[in-house]
Design an enzyme around this catalytic site. Structure first.
Site, mmCIF file in Angstrom:
data_model
loop_
_atom_site.group_PDB
_atom_site.id
_atom_site.type_symbol
_atom_site.label_atom_id
_atom_site.label_comp_id
_atom_site.label_asym_id
_atom_site.label_seq_id
_atom_site.Cartn_x
_atom_site.Cartn_y
_atom_site.Cartn_z
ATOM 1 N N GLY A 31 -2.123 -8.368 -8.266
ATOM 2 C CA GLY A 31 -0.741 -8.216 -8.725
ATOM 3 C C GLY A 31 -0.479 -6.881 -9.396
ATOM 4 C CG LEU A 33 1.945 -6.306 -5.898
ATOM 5 C CD1 LEU A 33 2.728 -7.030 -4.815
ATOM 6 C CD2 LEU A 33 0.447 -6.338 -5.570
ATOM 7 C CG HIS A 37 -1.368 -3.405 -4.449
ATOM 8 N ND1 HIS A 37 -0.962 -2.992 -5.693
ATOM 9 C CD2 HIS A 37 -2.636 -3.849 -4.601
ATOM 10 C CE1 HIS A 37 -1.944 -3.177 -6.561
ATOM 11 N NE2 HIS A 37 -2.969 -3.704 -5.930
ATOM 12 C CD GLU A 152 -11.129 4.344 3.591
ATOM 13 O OE1 GLU A 152 -10.929 5.468 3.087
ATOM 14 O OE2 GLU A 152 -11.214 4.152 4.821
ATOM 15 C CE LYS A 153 -7.961 3.142 -7.648
ATOM 16 N NZ LYS A 153 -8.477 1.888 -8.223
HETATM 17 P P1 AMP Z 1 -6.288 -4.891 -6.907
HETATM 18 O O1 AMP Z 1 -4.953 -5.531 -7.103
HETATM 19 O O2 AMP Z 1 -6.528 -3.701 -7.763
HETATM 20 O O3 AMP Z 1 -7.426 -5.882 -6.892
HETATM 21 O O4 AMP Z 1 -6.259 -4.302 -5.430
HETATM 22 C C1 AMP Z 1 -5.972 -5.118 -4.322
HETATM 23 C C2 AMP Z 1 -6.319 -4.345 -3.072
HETATM 24 O O5 AMP Z 1 -5.558 -3.141 -3.029
HETATM 25 C C3 AMP Z 1 -7.797 -3.920 -3.019
HETATM 26 O O6 AMP Z 1 -8.268 -4.054 -1.686
HETATM 27 C C4 AMP Z 1 -7.753 -2.476 -3.450
HETATM 28 O O7 AMP Z 1 -8.823 -1.705 -2.946
HETATM 29 C C5 AMP Z 1 -6.433 -2.039 -2.857
HETATM 30 N N1 AMP Z 1 -5.911 -0.863 -3.557
HETATM 31 C C6 AMP Z 1 -5.706 -0.727 -4.888
HETATM 32 N N2 AMP Z 1 -5.257 0.518 -5.166
HETATM 33 C C7 AMP Z 1 -5.187 1.172 -3.979
HETATM 34 C C8 AMP Z 1 -4.810 2.496 -3.595
HETATM 35 N N3 AMP Z 1 -4.416 3.390 -4.492
HETATM 36 N N4 AMP Z 1 -4.871 2.827 -2.285
HETATM 37 C C9 AMP Z 1 -5.285 1.909 -1.354
HETATM 38 N N5 AMP Z 1 -5.648 0.663 -1.657
HETATM 39 C C10 AMP Z 1 -5.605 0.295 -2.946
#
Ligand code: AMP
Length: 289
Positions: A31, A33, A37, A152-153
């Site tokens: 979340g 977002l 995302h 990929e982050k």
């Molecule tokens: P999170 O909400 O941080 O757990 O992220 C959910 C998904 O979004 C995960 O697969 C992260 O790797 C991806 N994500 C988070 N930030 C980025 C970004 N800046 N660029 C690409 N993917 C992202």
């Protein structure tokens, strides 16, 4: 977009979608977002007929001293963004729904990929990746997607999920999406809002260091881990507000730390703390060969 709070309700909906022949994609998130995302949601839409996003701040991947309780949240905004992105379904369980009576401690059964969960970020966060592997397995079993998209982050997370899916014969295509950045290069993250304005400016140095390392590597015949890490440290030291928590150049496929010059693709994995906010970033680099 329909919002599902229980496993039973989303299972029921997806059973129907599947019976209509729909190919299902899952994009798991915690979340708060941002455009990173939403880029994952767009990739999912391009690859499947029915896109399911999940929002679940998974307690088992946070250690007691970590930022679980201060993790940012804005559900109304998230719903509007997901609707705007054309996501079909949102699964948003609470911890009790996800883990039942074990919600304090997580699942009694855990999924672990020990080769990849104890190294790098896992060496400093020893229970983090098994929390991730277990909750992602649960989400896969609830949603039963054909495709799942990850950023990929979180490169170590993406590598670990690919390995888990391979080792456990899960019939799911795992797609990685390149890191999406702010206009000044900082990798988008839900945690960026917790940076002070001063540190938000200083944090640009991470992407600048990665850019310089990438350009340097292109000019060399081999990736030289010592030279590249020295360059990264030198650039990052220009902003002393940031403390390097970890910095590694690894094999981009296996995540083995590169100890000698190589012509393999490498990935720089870096974690820098600004105040109490830990920022992670990555860059796949190649020598000029
Ligand atoms: P999170 O909400 O941080 O757990 O992220 C959910 C998904 O979004 C995960 O697969 C992260 O790797 C991806 N994500 C988070 N930030 C980025 C970004 N800046 N660029 C690409 N993917 C992202």
């Amino acid at each position: 977009m329909h919002v599902f709070l229980t496993k039973a309700s989303i299972r029921h909906e997806l059973q129907w979608q599947r019976s209509q022949g729909a190919k299902i994609a899952l994009v798991p998130t915690m979340g708060y977002l941002h455009q990173g995302h939403l880029a994952l949601m767009r990739l999912a839409k391009a690859k499947a007929d029915h896109v399911v996003a999940s929002i679940f701040v998974n307690p088992t991947q946070f250690a007691p001293h970590e930022d679980l309780t201060s993790y940012p949240k804005d559900t109304e905004r998230d719903l509007a963004l997901l609707r705007g992105a054309g996501v079909h379904a949102l699964f948003m369980p609470d911890a009790m729904e996800m883990y039942g009576a074990q919600s304090g401690t997580g699942s009694g059964t855990i999924v672990d990929v020990p080769d990849l969960s104890r190294i790098l970020q896992g060496a400093v966060r020893p229970t983090h990746f098994r929390g991730v592997a277990t909750v992602v397995t649960k989400l896969f079993n609830i949603v039963r997607p054909d495709v799942a998209v990850f950023g990929e982050k979180d490169y170590q997370q993406l590598t670990l999920i690919r390995r888990m899916v391979h080792d456990l014969d899960m019939a799911i295509d795992i797609l990685g999406h390149p890191t999406v950045r702010e206009s000044d290069g900082l990798a988008m993250s839900s945690r960026n809002v917790r940076l002070t304005p001063h540190n938000r400016q200083r944090a640009r140095i991470i992407n600048q260091a990665l850019d310089q390392a990438e350009v340097y590597a292109k000019g060399q015949e081999f990736l030289d881990p010592f030279a590249i890490c020295a360059l990264l440290r030198q650039v990052l030291a220009l902003e002393p507000a940031g403390t390097i928590e970890s910095l590694d150049l690894c094999d981009a496929q296996t995540l083995a730390v590169l100890a000698e010059p190589t012509q393999l693709a490498g990935v720089i994995l870096v974690a820098v703390r600004f105040g109490d906010v830990l920022l992670i970033d990555q860059r796949v680099i190649n020598s000029g060969r």
